[in-house]
Design a protein around this motif. Sequence first.
Motif, mmCIF file in Angstrom:
data_model
loop_
_atom_site.group_PDB
_atom_site.id
_atom_site.type_symbol
_atom_site.label_atom_id
_atom_site.label_comp_id
_atom_site.label_asym_id
_atom_site.label_seq_id
_atom_site.Cartn_x
_atom_site.Cartn_y
_atom_site.Cartn_z
ATOM 1 N N LEU A 3 -4.268 22.579 5.526
ATOM 2 C CA LEU A 3 -4.749 23.939 5.343
ATOM 3 C C LEU A 3 -4.177 24.591 4.088
ATOM 4 C CD1 LEU A 3 -4.519 25.232 9.016
ATOM 5 C CD2 LEU A 3 -6.615 24.813 7.739
ATOM 6 N N TRP A 4 -2.983 24.126 3.667
ATOM 7 C CA TRP A 4 -2.293 24.789 2.549
ATOM 8 C C TRP A 4 -2.453 24.061 1.221
ATOM 9 C CZ3 TRP A 4 -1.381 29.161 4.712
ATOM 10 C CH2 TRP A 4 -1.051 29.211 6.077
ATOM 11 N N LYS A 5 -3.137 22.915 1.218
ATOM 12 C CA LYS A 5 -3.205 22.120 -0.011
ATOM 13 C C LYS A 5 -4.065 22.766 -1.083
ATOM 14 C CE LYS A 5 -2.151 17.593 1.929
ATOM 15 N NZ LYS A 5 -2.653 16.245 2.252
ATOM 16 N N SER A 9 -8.853 27.697 -0.660
ATOM 17 C CA SER A 9 -9.501 27.539 0.641
ATOM 18 C C SER A 9 -9.761 28.896 1.269
ATOM 19 C CB SER A 9 -8.618 26.707 1.575
ATOM 20 O OG SER A 9 -8.453 25.409 1.073
ATOM 21 N N PRO A 10 -10.885 29.074 1.927
ATOM 22 C CA PRO A 10 -11.172 30.360 2.589
ATOM 23 C C PRO A 10 -10.259 30.567 3.785
ATOM 24 C CG PRO A 10 -12.817 28.715 3.187
ATOM 25 C CD PRO A 10 -11.972 28.104 2.107
ATOM 26 N N ILE A 11 -9.971 31.833 4.099
ATOM 27 C CA ILE A 11 -9.163 32.147 5.267
ATOM 28 C C ILE A 11 -10.017 31.953 6.504
ATOM 29 C CG2 ILE A 11 -7.927 33.979 6.481
ATOM 30 C CD1 ILE A 11 -7.273 35.169 3.757
ATOM 31 N N THR A 12 -9.557 31.112 7.404
ATOM 32 C CA THR A 12 -10.306 30.806 8.619
ATOM 33 C C THR A 12 -9.465 31.149 9.839
ATOM 34 O OG1 THR A 12 -9.432 28.573 8.746
ATOM 35 C CG2 THR A 12 -11.432 28.885 7.435
ATOM 36 N N LYS A 13 -10.116 31.139 11.000
ATOM 37 C CA LYS A 13 -9.388 31.381 12.251
ATOM 38 C C LYS A 13 -8.320 30.311 12.468
ATOM 39 C CE LYS A 13 -13.141 33.744 14.732
ATOM 40 N NZ LYS A 13 -14.040 33.682 15.907
ATOM 41 N N GLU A 14 -8.654 29.077 12.076
ATOM 42 C CA GLU A 14 -7.694 27.983 12.232
ATOM 43 C C GLU A 14 -6.451 28.203 11.372
ATOM 44 O OE1 GLU A 14 -10.871 27.597 11.597
ATOM 45 O OE2 GLU A 14 -11.652 26.628 13.422
ATOM 46 N N ALA A 17 -4.356 30.964 12.938
ATOM 47 C CA ALA A 17 -3.692 30.461 14.143
ATOM 48 C C ALA A 17 -2.505 29.579 13.782
ATOM 49 C CB ALA A 17 -4.688 29.686 15.005
ATOM 50 N N CYS A 18 -2.679 28.754 12.745
ATOM 51 C CA CYS A 18 -1.600 27.866 12.295
ATOM 52 C C CYS A 18 -0.409 28.670 11.786
ATOM 53 C CB CYS A 18 -2.120 26.930 11.208
ATOM 54 S SG CYS A 18 -0.885 25.788 10.571
ATOM 55 N N ARG A 19 -0.714 29.698 10.978
ATOM 56 C CA ARG A 19 0.356 30.538 10.407
ATOM 57 C C ARG A 19 1.098 31.297 11.495
ATOM 58 N NH1 ARG A 19 4.462 30.918 7.514
ATOM 59 N NH2 ARG A 19 4.855 32.919 6.536
ATOM 60 N N MET A 20 0.360 31.824 12.487
ATOM 61 C CA MET A 20 0.993 32.546 13.583
ATOM 62 C C MET A 20 1.899 31.624 14.392
ATOM 63 S SD MET A 20 -2.057 35.069 14.913
ATOM 64 C CE MET A 20 -1.033 35.809 16.177
ATOM 65 N N SER A 21 1.446 30.392 14.571
ATOM 66 C CA SER A 21 2.248 29.403 15.296
ATOM 67 C C SER A 21 3.550 29.121 14.562
ATOM 68 C CB SER A 21 1.454 28.115 15.472
ATOM 69 O OG SER A 21 2.255 27.117 16.067
ATOM 70 N N GLU A 22 3.466 29.012 13.215
ATOM 71 C CA GLU A 22 4.659 28.752 12.400
ATOM 72 C C GLU A 22 5.668 29.888 12.499
ATOM 73 O OE1 GLU A 22 3.609 27.954 8.408
ATOM 74 O OE2 GLU A 22 3.011 25.887 8.799
ATOM 75 N N THR A 23 5.188 31.125 12.448
ATOM 76 C CA THR A 23 6.105 32.274 12.481
ATOM 77 C C THR A 23 6.812 32.395 13.825
ATOM 78 O OG1 THR A 23 4.270 33.736 13.108
ATOM 79 C CG2 THR A 23 4.815 33.595 10.762
ATOM 80 N N LYS A 24 6.153 31.927 14.891
ATOM 81 C CA LYS A 24 6.803 31.946 16.206
ATOM 82 C C LYS A 24 7.843 30.839 16.316
ATOM 83 C CE LYS A 24 2.974 34.010 18.782
ATOM 84 N NZ LYS A 24 1.925 33.763 19.813
ATOM 85 N N LYS A 25 7.530 29.704 15.719
ATOM 86 C CA LYS A 25 8.401 28.537 15.825
ATOM 87 C C LYS A 25 9.650 28.675 14.976
ATOM 88 C CE LYS A 25 8.294 23.483 15.463
ATOM 89 N NZ LYS A 25 7.459 22.318 15.122
#
Length: 230
Positions: A3-5, A9-14, A17-25
């Motif tokens: 997603l970050w390469k 890239s357009p901002i998508t729901k995926e 969701a990935c970024r939110m997961s990272e900030t929690k972890k």
Amino acid sequence: NDLWKNASSPITKEMIACRMSETKKYKWSPLPKMSRVKKVSKHINDFNQDEFIKELRSLKRNETIYKKICRIRNKTIKDLSSCLDAEHGFEGFKGGKIDEFCNEGSLGDLKQHGVRKALHTASRNGTLRPFCIALADESQPIKNRVSKALKELNSVGKGTITKILTTLYPKKYILINGCSTKYLSLTGLSSGKRYVEYCEFGKELLRQLNVENFAVLDGLIRQASEGDAV
């Protein structure tokens, strides 16, 4: 990771969701204040005793010598802690225990300059115990505690204050004595703010040398400079 390469890239729901997961972890933690980093870095740059650091590293690699220093210094911490009696609110830090604390010279000889007399006087008039309790209070910033302690008891200065702190918290608070003044350039402890800077510098030195605490570091310095860790 894909997603970050691509930066376009357009901002998508995926992606969200990935970024939110990272900030929690991975918990966010702030960087240290740049003013502190600069001051600590300046002291490390000014220190500039490469040959002495090499000698300390060489001693650290000598397992026999290093284990001996650790054994001696950790026993010293245990003995001095017994004198202070912090477990009981410094109730037992009086009389002969003050003498023992001052006479033990490896973390700083306090027999001179009227320190022992000042501690006995403070013990008799009831100010020594509150002084120690306030100095050891980890709920308060060390900067404030040291600044207050430096002004509180006559003839009780940096040597006594840091000997108490190093005894109680050997991994957190650096010792200011003849060795650290001469070999680590820790001079002019006029405020708690300066002490914080010295502690930050000391922790970096502990990390670089892989030494377990400041009492052991002091022993290593004495071994390197005087041939005797005691």
